[in-house]
Design a protein around this motif. Structure first.
Motif, PDB file in Angstrom:
ATOM      1  N   ASP A 193      36.722 -33.062 -19.496  1.00 41.98           N
ATOM      2  CA  ASP A 193      36.159 -32.255 -18.414  1.00 41.98           C
ATOM      3  C   ASP A 193      37.195 -31.199 -18.033  1.00 41.98           C
ATOM      4  O   ASP A 193      38.081 -31.437 -17.218  1.00 41.98           O
ATOM      5  CB  ASP A 193      35.829 -33.148 -17.219  1.00 41.98           C
ATOM      6  N   TRP A 194      37.084 -30.026 -18.656  1.00 43.64           N
ATOM      7  CA  TRP A 194      38.094 -28.995 -18.470  1.00 43.64           C
ATOM      8  C   TRP A 194      38.061 -28.379 -17.079  1.00 43.64           C
ATOM      9  O   TRP A 194      39.029 -27.703 -16.674  1.00 43.64           O
ATOM     10  CB  TRP A 194      37.955 -27.914 -19.533  1.00 43.64           C
ATOM     11  N   SER A 195      37.003 -28.643 -16.311  1.00 47.24           N
ATOM     12  CA  SER A 195      36.964 -28.127 -14.938  1.00 47.24           C
ATOM     13  C   SER A 195      38.051 -28.785 -14.083  1.00 47.24           C
ATOM     14  O   SER A 195      38.445 -28.242 -13.046  1.00 47.24           O
ATOM     15  CB  SER A 195      35.587 -28.373 -14.316  1.00 47.24           C
ATOM     16  N   ARG A 196      38.547 -29.948 -14.520  1.00 41.74           N
ATOM     17  CA  ARG A 196      39.621 -30.628 -13.786  1.00 41.74           C
ATOM     18  C   ARG A 196      40.955 -29.898 -13.929  1.00 41.74           C
ATOM     19  O   ARG A 196      41.899 -30.160 -13.198  1.00 41.74           O
ATOM     20  CB  ARG A 196      39.772 -32.062 -14.295  1.00 41.74           C
ATOM     21  N   TYR A 197      41.032 -28.974 -14.907  1.00 42.99           N
ATOM     22  CA  TYR A 197      42.279 -28.279 -15.173  1.00 42.99           C
ATOM     23  C   TYR A 197      42.144 -26.777 -14.916  1.00 42.99           C
ATOM     24  O   TYR A 197      42.807 -25.960 -15.551  1.00 42.99           O
ATOM     25  CB  TYR A 197      42.696 -28.527 -16.624  1.00 42.99           C
ATOM     26  N   ALA A 198      41.302 -26.429 -13.955  1.00 40.04           N
ATOM     27  CA  ALA A 198      41.053 -25.019 -13.661  1.00 40.04           C
ATOM     28  C   ALA A 198      42.122 -24.401 -12.774  1.00 40.04           C
ATOM     29  O   ALA A 198      42.141 -23.185 -12.584  1.00 40.04           O
ATOM     30  CB  ALA A 198      39.686 -24.861 -13.003  1.00 40.04           C
ATOM     31  N   ILE A 220      38.397 -20.879 -19.448  1.00 42.48           N
ATOM     32  CA  ILE A 220      38.008 -19.604 -18.821  1.00 42.48           C
ATOM     33  C   ILE A 220      36.750 -19.797 -17.986  1.00 42.48           C
ATOM     34  O   ILE A 220      36.657 -19.314 -16.847  1.00 42.48           O
ATOM     35  CB  ILE A 220      37.808 -18.516 -19.892  1.00 42.48           C
ATOM     36  N   GLU A 221      35.799 -20.535 -18.544  1.00 43.95           N
ATOM     37  CA  GLU A 221      34.563 -20.806 -17.798  1.00 43.95           C
ATOM     38  C   GLU A 221      34.832 -21.630 -16.544  1.00 43.95           C
ATOM     39  O   GLU A 221      34.134 -21.502 -15.531  1.00 43.95           O
ATOM     40  CB  GLU A 221      33.556 -21.530 -18.693  1.00 43.95           C
ATOM     41  N   ALA A 222      35.868 -22.468 -16.600  1.00 41.52           N
ATOM     42  CA  ALA A 222      36.216 -23.299 -15.449  1.00 41.52           C
ATOM     43  C   ALA A 222      36.940 -22.508 -14.364  1.00 41.52           C
ATOM     44  O   ALA A 222      37.100 -22.998 -13.245  1.00 41.52           O
ATOM     45  CB  ALA A 222      37.085 -24.469 -15.888  1.00 41.52           C
ATOM     46  N   PRO A 225      41.991 -17.480 -15.635  1.00 44.79           N
ATOM     47  CA  PRO A 225      41.874 -16.100 -16.125  1.00 44.79           C
ATOM     48  C   PRO A 225      42.040 -16.036 -17.643  1.00 44.79           C
ATOM     49  O   PRO A 225      42.836 -16.776 -18.230  1.00 44.79           O
ATOM     50  CB  PRO A 225      43.015 -15.370 -15.417  1.00 44.79           C
ATOM     51  N   GLY A 226      41.320 -15.138 -18.279  1.00 39.74           N
ATOM     52  CA  GLY A 226      41.449 -14.967 -19.722  1.00 39.74           C
ATOM     53  C   GLY A 226      42.819 -14.479 -20.130  1.00 39.74           C
ATOM     54  O   GLY A 226      43.223 -14.620 -21.284  1.00 39.74           O
ATOM     55  N   THR A 227      43.563 -13.901 -19.178  1.00 46.13           N
ATOM     56  CA  THR A 227      44.907 -13.389 -19.462  1.00 46.13           C
ATOM     57  C   THR A 227      45.990 -14.461 -19.300  1.00 46.13           C
ATOM     58  O   THR A 227      47.181 -14.157 -19.435  1.00 46.13           O
ATOM     59  CB  THR A 227      45.223 -12.224 -18.520  1.00 46.13           C
ATOM     60  N   LEU A 248      44.563 -16.899 -23.253  1.00 45.28           N
ATOM     61  CA  LEU A 248      43.396 -17.745 -23.471  1.00 45.28           C
ATOM     62  C   LEU A 248      42.285 -17.001 -24.206  1.00 45.28           C
ATOM     63  O   LEU A 248      41.607 -17.565 -25.069  1.00 45.28           O
ATOM     64  CB  LEU A 248      42.859 -18.266 -22.122  1.00 45.28           C
ATOM     65  N   GLU A 249      42.098 -15.715 -23.901  1.00 47.22           N
ATOM     66  CA  GLU A 249      40.990 -14.996 -24.527  1.00 47.22           C
ATOM     67  C   GLU A 249      41.279 -14.592 -25.971  1.00 47.22           C
ATOM     68  O   GLU A 249      40.358 -14.251 -26.711  1.00 47.22           O
ATOM     69  CB  GLU A 249      40.657 -13.747 -23.691  1.00 47.22           C
ATOM     70  N   ARG A 250      42.557 -14.684 -26.420  1.00 49.05           N
ATOM     71  CA  ARG A 250      42.900 -14.258 -27.766  1.00 49.05           C
ATOM     72  C   ARG A 250      43.551 -15.342 -28.636  1.00 49.05           C
ATOM     73  O   ARG A 250      43.777 -15.135 -29.827  1.00 49.05           O
ATOM     74  CB  ARG A 250      43.855 -13.063 -27.712  1.00 49.05           C
ATOM     75  N   ILE A 251      43.861 -16.501 -28.065  1.00 47.50           N
ATOM     76  CA  ILE A 251      44.652 -17.483 -28.782  1.00 47.50           C
ATOM     77  C   ILE A 251      43.978 -17.967 -30.061  1.00 47.50           C
ATOM     78  O   ILE A 251      44.645 -18.193 -31.084  1.00 47.50           O
ATOM     79  CB  ILE A 251      45.009 -18.686 -27.873  1.00 47.50           C
ATOM     80  N   ALA A 252      42.657 -18.118 -30.059  1.00 46.57           N
ATOM     81  CA  ALA A 252      41.978 -18.625 -31.253  1.00 46.57           C
ATOM     82  C   ALA A 252      42.198 -17.680 -32.436  1.00 46.57           C
ATOM     83  O   ALA A 252      42.564 -18.112 -33.536  1.00 46.57           O
ATOM     84  CB  ALA A 252      40.490 -18.811 -30.985  1.00 46.57           C
ATOM     85  N   ALA A 253      42.000 -16.380 -32.205  1.00 45.84           N
ATOM     86  CA  ALA A 253      42.170 -15.402 -33.281  1.00 45.84           C
ATOM     87  C   ALA A 253      43.631 -15.270 -33.682  1.00 45.84           C
ATOM     88  O   ALA A 253      43.965 -15.195 -34.878  1.00 45.84           O
ATOM     89  CB  ALA A 253      41.623 -14.046 -32.837  1.00 45.84           C
ATOM     90  N   ASP A 254      44.546 -15.289 -32.701  1.00 51.38           N
ATOM     91  CA  ASP A 254      45.968 -15.119 -33.003  1.00 51.38           C
ATOM     92  C   ASP A 254      46.532 -16.333 -33.748  1.00 51.38           C
ATOM     93  O   ASP A 254      47.347 -16.187 -34.656  1.00 51.38           O
ATOM     94  CB  ASP A 254      46.754 -14.878 -31.719  1.00 51.38           C
ATOM     95  N   ALA A 255      46.101 -17.532 -33.368  1.00 54.15           N
ATOM     96  CA  ALA A 255      46.567 -18.738 -34.057  1.00 54.15           C
ATOM     97  C   ALA A 255      46.052 -18.766 -35.487  1.00 54.15           C
ATOM     98  O   ALA A 255      46.762 -19.174 -36.412  1.00 54.15           O
ATOM     99  CB  ALA A 255      46.117 -19.987 -33.305  1.00 54.15           C
ATOM    100  N   ARG A 256      44.826 -18.319 -35.665  1.00 55.16           N
ATOM    101  CA  ARG A 256      44.253 -18.269 -37.013  1.00 55.16           C
ATOM    102  C   ARG A 256      45.004 -17.237 -37.869  1.00 55.16           C
ATOM    103  O   ARG A 256      45.316 -17.493 -39.032  1.00 55.16           O
ATOM    104  CB  ARG A 256      42.768 -17.915 -36.925  1.00 55.16           C
ATOM    105  N   ALA A 257      45.318 -16.082 -37.284  1.00 57.58           N
ATOM    106  CA  ALA A 257      46.043 -15.046 -38.025  1.00 57.58           C
ATOM    107  C   ALA A 257      47.453 -15.509 -38.387  1.00 57.58           C
ATOM    108  O   ALA A 257      47.974 -15.168 -39.453  1.00 57.58           O
ATOM    109  CB  ALA A 257      46.105 -13.758 -37.200  1.00 57.58           C
TER     110      ALA A 257
END
Length: 570
Positions: A193-198, A220-222, A225-227, A248-257
């Motif tokens: 439950d990621w809302s617990r870590y908002a 981010i949804e919880a 900030p995306g930054t 948070l808004e870029r980590i998936a793409a940056d980790a993959r790269a």
């Protein structure tokens, strides 16, 4: 090999704190945390227990190598008999049992791991259950310890450094600061439950590599900030460590790269911003450099340790084998003369010479008392230390250059009034130069120049190592003598032009140049410590230059010139 047991000769039995240990008939297990990967992070108690262990139940494939490194145990060689059958040679140390995987290669459950531990403890031997990180933190230690208690087997818990705290520290990311006082560690799974870590507390995410995109989206949804800064570090605390910083808004793409792969630790929070200032491990001058050390393992200890201290990954390739003289009679006669008082001085020009004389003494049943009344000279501090380890003190060590020339500069001339005997015992290698002998004769001394040992070319290294040398997969080669240059080229070929060549002095530099190698680094004095420091200075300067020019920090092996480098002439 998965599920494989390596039977070795048990180490001597001397258990620390033995008064607290039940009888061996009931068994005894120490659950020991191995830490996150860096052998230097093992606790003192962990090393004590590993030294006394008869069986080590490992968790990771690299655990056996870690134990051998810490205890100084050589890797067992594969022996092939006349029929082509392969067996592993017996070496000193504990028996290793794979506690991570079964014979079929499948990961063992907590219950099955506990059965393995209990089975060996019931043999009445001292068992160390080596566990990644800390046995009682995100590990199966509690379940396995309960199994021991159920079977009336005594146990001990030795905490280890957890990867949850160590990896961020090695990445230069503090988990708490004056303005960030709360931390939450989360093992990522399907039902979080990621809302617990908002809120804005620091998050340490375990096992998050594959799902980091979904996790970031949920945070981010919880309400985060995306930054929000994020750092993901793989293979933490080792010289293959790599960190990517993002948001948070870029980590998936940056980790993959960045091709980040497990095992990795992810930190989310404002503390990540401090990495730019506090990154200390990945910025070491030789971080990740694969450094070839063409010496014997006995000789390479201090050199490889210093290289590791600067972040390098040393790989020892023996180029010289030290063997007894073909004709031992000369050495036998000299040792008898030493005991009978034939010599005024004995001059040691290498650690190997000290070892050779010491072995000859042991063969005759002699000890250091035979040196009574004899003056001892050592060519340098390392040789003097080897003499001191024998319980002796060198009377003469060069005050300047640590070499035969330096020794001659300080050597007193023969005085027929002060010196009752005018003879010097000089135990040396078969290929030693005559400069020292000639210099001592000029000073009025007579020399018994005796071959104490032979240096012969070692067998060629394995094909992958030879290929790595010639194709530029090593970042640096550290030459400590002219013979290491000649022998390495002879058994493995020339290092690739991209490889940085570091040498211990002018004579070694000349030999390297004669073999078509350009010398990049030369020590200001003939010391392995000074040599490694000089290589580190070269690496630091190279790194600073790349950063200043806006280029990514690469290793020498990442860039390979198309033509072979030639030696420069002055």
């Amino acid at each position: 090999m998965t599920g494989r047991k390596i039977k070795t000769t048990p180490a001597p039995a001397s258990v620390q704190g033995s008064s607290m240990i039940p009888s061996q008939a009931r068994g005894w297990v120490a659950f020991v945390g191995s830490g996150p990967g860096d052998p230097d992070l093992l606790t003192v108690r962990a090393v004590e227990l590993l030294r006394d262990a008869e069986v080590v139940v490992t968790e990771l494939p690299e655990h056996a190598a870690l134990v051998r490194t810490v205890l100084g145990i050589p890797e067992p060689r594969v022996l092939v008999d006349d029929d082509g059958n392969e067996t592993l040679e017996d070496v000193a140390g504990p028996e290793f049992v794979d506690g991570g995987f079964g014979p079929d290669g499948q990961p063992l459950t907590h219950a099955n791991r506990a059965k393995v531990v209990v089975k060996h403890a019931k043999r009445g031997v001292r068992v160390v259950r080596l566990m990644n990180g800390d046995p009682f933190l995100y590990a199966s230690g509690p379940e396995e310890a309960q199994a021991c208690a159920k079977n009336d087997i005594g146990f001990e818990i030795v905490p280890g450094v957890s990867s949850a705290t160590a990896v961020p520290a090695y990445a230069g990311v503090p988990l708490t600061t004056r303005n960030n006082r709360e931390v939450a560690v989360v093992t990522c799974g399907d039902k979080i439950d990621w809302s617990r870590y908002a809120d804005n507390r620091t998050l340490v995410l375990l096992s998050a590599v594959g799902s980091i995109g979904d996790i970031a989206k949920a945070l981010i949804e919880a309400g985060r900030p995306g930054t929000t800064p994020v750092a993901m570090t793989q293979s933490g605390t080792t010289t293959t460590q790599a960190t990517v910083t993002s948001t948070l808004e870029r980590i998936a793409a940056d980790a993959r790269a960045a091709k980040i792969a497990p095992p990795a630790i992810t930190v989310v929070g404002d503390v990540v911003n401090l990495r730019e200032t506090l990154s200390w491990f990945e910025t070491k001058p030789l971080f990740g450099w694969r450094a070839l050390v063409p010496r014997t393992k006995e000789q390479a200890g201090s050199l490889t340790a210093r290289l590791r201290g600067y972040g390098a990954v040393p790989e020892e390739v023996p180029t010289i084998s030290v063997e007894p003289p073909r004709n031992p009679q000369q050495m036998d006669k000299a040792v008898r003369g030493l005991v009978e008082g034939r010599y005024e001085w004995i001059a040691f020009t290498s650690v190997n010479a000290v070892r050779a004389v010491r072995e000859k003494f042991e063969e005759y049943g002699l000890d250091a008392r035979a040196f009574s009344g004899l003056k001892i000279a050592a060519v340098g501090d390392k040789t003097a230390a080897a003499i001191a380890a024998w319980g002796l003190r060198a009377d003469l060590v060069p005050s300047g250059q640590q070499s035969a020339a330096g020794l001659l500069e300080d050597w007193p001339p023969y005085d027929d009034v002060l010196d009752p005997i005018n003879r010097v015992f000089l135990p040396r290698a078969d290929i030693a130069t005559e400069n020292l002998v000639a210099g001592l004769i000029d000073l009025g001394w007579e020399c018994d120049d005796v071959t104490a040992y032979r240096t012969v070319r070692a067998t060629p290294p394995p094909a992958p190592t030879r290929d790595a040398i010639k194709s530029g997969k090593f970042d640096a080669v550290v030459f400590t003598s002219s013979s290491t240059v000649r022998n390495l080229v002879g058994i493995a070929g020339k290092p690739h032009p991209s490889t940085i060549i570091a040498v211990i002095g002018p004579a070694t530099a000349k030999t390297a140049e004669e073999h078509g190698l350009r010398v990049d680094v030369m020590a200001s004095e003939p010391s392995v410590e000074v040599l490694v420091d000089a290589l580190a200075d070269f690496g630091a300067t190279r790194r600073a230059s790349l950063i200043e020019s806006g280029q990514p920090v690469t290793k020498p092996s990442d860039r390979k010139p198309s033509t072979r480098r030639r030696a420069t002439t002055s």
